[in-house]
Write an enzyme that holds these catalytic residues in place. Structure first.
Site, PDB file in Angstrom:
ATOM      1  CG  ASP A 153      -2.199  -0.834   0.952  1.00 34.55           C
ATOM      2  OD1 ASP A 153      -2.359  -1.316  -0.181  1.00 34.55           O
ATOM      3  OD2 ASP A 153      -2.993  -1.015   1.883  1.00 34.55           O
ATOM      4  CG  HIS A 185      -5.612   0.621  -0.659  1.00 37.53           C
ATOM      5  ND1 HIS A 185      -6.585   1.586  -0.750  1.00 37.53           N
ATOM      6  CD2 HIS A 185      -5.862  -0.030   0.493  1.00 37.53           C
ATOM      7  CE1 HIS A 185      -7.381   1.527   0.298  1.00 37.53           C
ATOM      8  NE2 HIS A 185      -6.962   0.543   1.081  1.00 37.53           N
ATOM      9  CG  HIS A 230      -4.422  -5.147   5.249  1.00 38.84           C
ATOM     10  ND1 HIS A 230      -4.942  -4.347   4.263  1.00 38.84           N
ATOM     11  CD2 HIS A 230      -5.492  -5.744   5.839  1.00 38.84           C
ATOM     12  CE1 HIS A 230      -6.258  -4.471   4.242  1.00 38.84           C
ATOM     13  NE2 HIS A 230      -6.620  -5.297   5.196  1.00 38.84           N
TER      14      HIS A 230
END
Length: 683
Positions: A59, A128, A244
């Site tokens: 991410d 993401h 995460h």
């Protein structure tokens, strides 16, 4: 681990961070630059601490397709802090062509003679910024191709995952780094259960390696299969870097069952107004020497302050029957906000880059009261807080809860306070809609979960054909089932309903969505091919229709009396023929270099279909260096493909001047038969 010396030649110094979320709320006038400011601080800390490299746990970007502003800001920071003349002080021992096989340039950026990298960055992808679309690419592929990031942990086979580690050596310290980019939790959970996730290990001196694993999955249990239990991971690992999860729990936590440590760095920017984001943000300086390590917490000073407070109006002195209670509630909440703003001012780090406007959230249980206007209340603090529109969140306890059970469970349930979610997922909204509609409007042939996942792909990743292809595929499966069952006309409705319920019990929705996405990708590729062919035919037609009369003085042949003339510079062979530049060259971009991630969903029974479409074959590698003294092999007894028979040879590139020549390392798959669990020293 005893306190190490900063100049110890055997010690790795690694900056560890996860969930940077570049581009989060980039259009917000107050918070739009927060993620880039925090990322710059991370790189500054790595540079000041003379880190060997930066390790990111997924991410890096908040959006699957980051904006040009965000992508440009990220690349500018990486170029500013990661390029330079500082030599690399460690060796890379594993085969780069295997570790970075998914990339267009399967090499380390600091080994590229055209780049001058002083502080490498290694990263996996998260949920993401995961690969998607044609070519199965993501933003990290762009950064890797540009030579700014070393992207690892990408897998295209979602039936069986085999992780090949990155091997580093600095003096007498050897680090074995595994990485796995984000995979849907339910699918990865099922793969671990069926033992379809394996890790390759060096065959020689296995006890000398410090084994790390970087993963980006749910750590907390959301449902029975929507997370990855720590017990699923191999016990030979020494340290897990868990991404995460946004709550900062960076201090290594000991797992006594698997005998390893787990470190959860958390996010560097608050992406939700939840309790976990209120914890102080840190990154880690991981120091490794031999089999010992130490994680040094480093607080981030540029993160926007965030404070949250829970208020239960029923526990205050406010009287709900008072005719002026609404104004009293606003005055009470205003006093709470002022107190939190004073606290934010006192706890400001003093860093000039830290924003002065804090994030404030009041979660108010208004049971028995009437709520006041949230927007009117937020306008009072529009110049003092960063989130005036989200300053207050009203919620109340659920009514009609029956306490039929007794004991400790009853007491625990009574303590749980219902909380309102800050956001809803698209797939959940779709499923809830079809579950709650009238009986006549419910789905009869399609499944709610499959439809929800298809809509999510359409909304999040712009897969325009995902919904239509899912409908077609599920319709074809149902038609085939009816033919096999030879159902009569009066039994069709019953058979369709039963078949739908059977598919839901067997949890086939994921496979159906995967097949639909694969068909959508194939359709888009065919459309692009037809478009390109039409364009070429159009260009050819235009060339044939051009007049043969020369322009002006017959510049095409440099002669007035030439019988055949062409227009302008065409007779000179075009730009490609000048100076030999028009000779045939290999294309810079390989058309079949990257395999679509959805190709991995095809079952073994559809091999003939894939071959008819020109499907990709699985690659296996065995490298024999040109000097005949460096050999790298990968062995897996469980692999249905024969590696030795399909091995290919490549010539090694000239080693970079910054690093010594690489030595070959033989791997062996981790299994209970030939590998004993290693004992670990802990201090």
């Amino acid at each position: 681990m005893s306190r190490p010396r900063d100049d110890d030649p055997d010690m790795f110094r690694i900056i560890v961070a996860t969930d940077v979320h570049l581009g989060y709320m980039e259009k917000d006038p107050a918070r739009g630059n927060d993620s880039l400011v925090s990322f710059e601080e991370i790189l500054e800390i790595a540079s000041k601490n003379n880190a060997d490299f930066v390790l990111l746990g997924g991410d890096l970007f908040h959006e699957n397709k980051p904006s040009r502003r965000t992508l440009h800001g990220c690349m500018a920071l990486l170029r500013k802090y990661c390029m330079g003349n500082k030599p690399i002080q460690y060796e890379f021992l594993s085969d780069q062509s295997v570790n970075f096989d998914h990339c267009q340039f399967p090499t380390l950026n600091y080994d590229d003679p055209n780049l001058n990298v002083s502080m490498p960055v290694f990263s996996i992808h998260g949920n993401h910024d995961d690969p998607t679309g044609q070519g199965n690419l993501c933003s990290l592929d762009i950064l890797h191709t540009a030579g700014l990031v070393n992207y690892f942990g990408k897998t295209s086979n979602l039936e069986k995952i085999q992780l090949s580690p990155l091997l580093f050596q600095k003096g007498n310290t050897k680090v074995c780094l595994y990485g796995l980019g984000s995979v849907r939790d339910e699918r990865l959970h099922r793969m671990f259960v069926h033992k379809n996730v394996t890790m390759l290990r060096p065959k020689e001196n296995q006890e000398d390696w410090f084994n790390m694993f970087v993963v980006h999955q749910n750590r907390s249990k959301h449902s029975a299969t929507n997370y990855i239990p720590e017990q699923f991971l191999d016990d030979f690992l020494d340290l897990i870097i868990w991404g995460h999860e946004h709550e900062c729990r960076i201090d290594p936590e000991w797992n006594g069952v698997q005998n390893f440590y787990v470190s959860q760095p958390g996010s560097s920017v608050a992406t939700s107004l939840s309790e976990g984001e209120t914890v102080k943000k840190h990154i880690g300086l991981l120091q490794i020497k031999g089999k010992d390590f130490m994680m040094k917490k480093i607080p981030l000073e540029t993160v926007r302050p965030f404070y949250m407070e829970d208020i239960v109006l029923g526990e205050t002195t406010l009287n709900p029957d008072d005719h002026n209670v609404s104004k009293q509630m606003e005055a009470f909440c205003t006093e709470k906000v002022e107190t939190l703003l004073d606290k934010a001012a006192m706890e400001h780090t003093g860093n000039r880059k830290q924003p002065k406007k804090a994030l404030i959230r009041l979660r108010i249980d208004y049971t028995g009261f009437e709520p006041f206007s949230i927007h009117r209340f937020g306008q009072k603090f529009v110049d003092r807080v960063a989130n005036p529109k989200d300053l207050v969140l009203f919620h109340r306890k659920k009514a009609g809860v029956k306490k039929e059970e007794s004991g400790a469970d009853n007491e625990l349930l009574a303590m749980i306070r219902p909380q309102s979610l800050d956001s809803a997922r698209v797939e959940d909204m779709v499923r809830d809609y079809f579950v709650q509609v009238e009986e006549t409007s419910k789905l009869q042939l399609l499944t709610e979960k499959g439809m929800g996942d298809a809509v999510k792909e359409y909304v999040d990743k712009e897969e325009r054909e995902a919904i239509s292809e899912l409908v077609k595929y599920q319709l074809q499966k149902t038609q085939h089932h009816l033919k096999v069952r030879n159902a009569s006309e009066d039994r069709i409705d019953t058979e369709v309903t039963n078949f739908r319920e059977e598919r839901k019990k067997r949890k086939e929705e994921d496979e159906e969505v995967a097949e639909a996405l694969k068909r959508a990708h194939s359709m888009r590729s065919q459309t692009l091919d037809r478009t390109s062919e039409d364009e070429r035919m159009s260009l050819d037609s235009e060339e044939e229709a051009k007049p043969t009369r020369g322009r002006g003085r017959g510049r095409g042949s440099r002669s007035r009396g030439a019988k055949e003339t062409t227009r302008g510079r065409g007779s000179r062979g075009g730009r490609g023929s000048r100076g030999g530049r028009g000779k045939n060259k290999e294309p810079v971009i390989a058309t079949n270099g990257n395999r679509s991630i959805m190709d991995a969903f095809a079952s073994s029974s559809s091999v003939s279909q894939r071959s008819a479409r020109g499907g990709n074959k699985r690659k296996t590698y065995s490298m024999d260096m040109s000097d005949d003294d460096d050999v790298v092999t990968i062995d897996d007894d469980d692999d249905p493909f024969d590696i030795s028979s399909s091995s290919r040879k490549q010539k090694s590139q000239k080693p970079s001047k910054k690093t010594p020549s690489r030595r070959g390392v033989a791997f062996d798959s981790d299994s209970d038969d030939d590998i004993m669990s290693s004992s670990k020293r802990r201090r």
